[in-house]
Write a protein that holds these residues in place. Structure first.
Motif, PDB file in Angstrom:
ATOM      1  N   ILE A 297       0.866  -1.173   0.000  1.00  0.00           N
ATOM      2  CA  ILE A 297       0.000   0.000   0.000  1.00  0.00           C
ATOM      3  C   ILE A 297       0.904   1.225   0.000  1.00  0.00           C
ATOM      4  N   SER A 298       0.699   2.096  -0.951  1.00  0.00           N
ATOM      5  CA  SER A 298       1.582   3.260  -1.109  1.00  0.00           C
ATOM      6  C   SER A 298       1.234   4.359  -0.112  1.00  0.00           C
TER       7      SER A 298
ATOM      8  N   GLU B 181       0.534   7.376  -0.880  1.00  0.00           N
ATOM      9  CA  GLU B 181      -0.613   8.106  -1.417  1.00  0.00           C
ATOM     10  C   GLU B 181      -1.926   7.429  -1.026  1.00  0.00           C
ATOM     11  N   THR B 182      -1.935   6.097  -1.084  1.00  0.00           N
ATOM     12  CA  THR B 182      -3.138   5.368  -0.681  1.00  0.00           C
ATOM     13  C   THR B 182      -3.418   5.554   0.796  1.00  0.00           C
TER      14      THR B 182
ATOM     15  N   LEU C 217      -5.159   8.754   1.308  1.00  0.00           N
ATOM     16  CA  LEU C 217      -6.573   8.661   0.923  1.00  0.00           C
ATOM     17  C   LEU C 217      -7.393   7.957   2.009  1.00  0.00           C
TER      18      LEU C 217
ATOM     19  N   GLU D  44       6.931   0.462   1.104  1.00  0.00           N
ATOM     20  CA  GLU D  44       5.506   0.726   1.214  1.00  0.00           C
ATOM     21  C   GLU D  44       4.913  -0.201   2.269  1.00  0.00           C
TER      22      GLU D  44
ATOM     23  N   VAL E 176     -10.676   5.263  -2.195  1.00  0.00           N
ATOM     24  CA  VAL E 176      -9.464   4.614  -2.702  1.00  0.00           C
ATOM     25  C   VAL E 176      -9.739   3.813  -3.971  1.00  0.00           C
ATOM     26  N   ASN E 177     -10.862   3.137  -4.019  1.00  0.00           N
ATOM     27  CA  ASN E 177     -11.177   2.254  -5.155  1.00  0.00           C
ATOM     28  C   ASN E 177     -12.091   2.935  -6.169  1.00  0.00           C
TER      29      ASN E 177
ATOM     30  N   VAL F 122      -7.953  -1.014  -5.563  1.00  0.00           N
ATOM     31  CA  VAL F 122      -6.588  -0.867  -5.064  1.00  0.00           C
ATOM     32  C   VAL F 122      -6.406  -1.622  -3.747  1.00  0.00           C
ATOM     33  N   VAL F 123      -7.434  -1.574  -2.912  1.00  0.00           N
ATOM     34  CA  VAL F 123      -7.353  -2.229  -1.603  1.00  0.00           C
ATOM     35  C   VAL F 123      -8.627  -3.039  -1.350  1.00  0.00           C
TER      36      VAL F 123
END
Length: 397
Positions: free
Chosen positions: A81-82, A84-85, A88, A207, A232-233, A238-239
């Motif tokens: 998970i970055s 940036e994520t 968010l 990350e 996020v999605n 993404v997660v």
């Protein structure tokens, strides 16, 4: 009572055959009860794993081949998970605490013992939100010290100020975490807890493996999950976002299926035992054909003949089920004690006492199944005996 006495007399006349049929029922009852208790024990263990983290939302990297279950072995692929994520997620979570973490492993040496240990790397100010301190200090951003899990410290007699070797480097134990137990967010009892800065200085910036969101109001969990998912999605997955209740349901569904499978295995053994009883009863009817003809000729009804042979199969079933039930109780308490020891050793929240009703329930079910299987196995031979023509039966040699 006369026909019950006749049934007992016939079983005594063929002791070896009767005992072997009873042993089959005993094995079947023990198999059903024991396997059912094992399934219930596993289910209780899983329930204890996540019972105390009902305020937790877990965010994990999404994989195209993943089921969404954070414990799915396919999730061991290198997904992260970055930053940036994480930002968010923080925006979506609002006032609720967002705790990103790196989950890794490293080689550790404690005196003469060497191996690998789980390492949790968190931001220093997040550690107190997940882990209680038993002794010493929490790791600090600019401190080289690490925190060790309670059970790891107990096993190797570690305390604040002890020295251990991690990744070939000698480090000081800054503190010892209190026993927390297993959970969906973090399992620190046999792990090292370090700061993100400490980990990055030795392994480089990485990350995150997962993000834990601590929701203060349980009623807000669904709203927080939906907000994270939408934030996020938005364009693509993404997660994966799950809370402890969903994970508990996933595990219960899995272990319910396992339990049914285990009970099916036990049922097969009882089916084999019932075939043995069927064979014993058919032989008994064949050997006593002349006796059946004599009884019918002096006024014994078909119903009474039917009941006499059913009594035989019932006696075999009850005897086997009682002995099997007694053995199953011993097995059940042994399994319960083993689970209780596991709870104690691994600090899993919950109580093995919850297995008490499960033990009694599965033992009763196994005994009832054994008796029912015996009666069903005796139906055809008993019916066959009752239908015999008295005159033809008297002529049988």
């Amino acid at each position: 009572m006369l026909f019950l006495s006749l049934a007992l007399r016939n079983l005594r006349r063929h002791r070896v055959r009767s005992v072997l049929a009873t042993v089959g029922i005993i094995i079947g009852v023990v198999a059903i009860a024991s396997l059912g208790i094992v399934g219930a024990s596993l289910s209780a263990l899983v329930g204890g794993m996540v019972a105390d983290v009902s305020d937790t939302v877990l965010v994990t990297p999404h994989l195209a081949i993943s089921s969404g279950d954070p414990f799915d072995p396919r999730n061991t692929l290198a997904a992260r998970i970055s930053d940036e994520t994480v930002r968010l997620v923080e925006r979506a979570a609002g006032q609720h605490r967002v705790i990103p973490m790196i989950l890794a492993s490293d080689r550790v040496r404690i005196r003469d013992t060497e191996g690998y240990v789980t390492v949790y790397a968190l931001q220093s100010d997040d550690i107190p939100f997940l882990i209680e301190r038993e002794a010493g200090l929490y790791p600090q951003a600019r401190s080289p010290g690490v925190m060790v899990g309670a059970l790891l410290a107990e096993e190797f007699d570690l305390h604040p100020g002890s020295r251990i070797e991690v990744g070939g480097e000698s480090v000081r134990v800054a503190g010892v975490a209190a026993e927390r137990g297993m959970g969906i967010d973090i399992n620190p009892d046999y792990a090292l807890i370090v700061t993100e800065e400490w980990y990055a200085a030795r392994h480089g910036s990485q990350e995150y493996s997962r993000v834990v969101v601590k929701v203060g109001d349980l009623a807000a969990i669904e709203g927080v999950k939906d907000a994270i998912d939408q934030q996020v999605n938005r364009r693509r997955d993404v997660v994966d976002v799950l809370d402890s209740r969903e994970i508990l349901e996933l595990y219960y569904e899995t272990f319910d299926a396992i339990n049914i499978f285990l009970l099916g295995i036990g049922a097969v053994s009882l089916f084999v035992a019932s075939v043995s009883i069927l064979n014993v009863m058919i032989i008994s009817v064949t050997e006593r054909t002349a006796e059946i003809g004599l009884m019918r000729s002096i006024g014994v009804t078909r119903r009474q003949v039917l009941l006499m042979f059913l009594y035989e199969s019932l006696i075999l079933g009850v005897a086997g089920s009682l002995v099997g039930g007694i053995i199953s109780v011993a097995v059940g308490y042994y399994v319960s004690a083993s689970v209780a020891e596991f709870f104690t050793d691994f600090a899993v929240s919950g109580s093995a006492g919850m297995l008490g009703p499960a033990v009694a329930g599965y033992v009763a079910f196994g005994m009832a199944f054994g008796v029912a299987a015996s009666i069903v196995a005796g139906l055809y031979p008993a019916w066959s005996a009752a239908q015999k023509n008295p005159i033809e039966a008297l002529r049988y040699e």
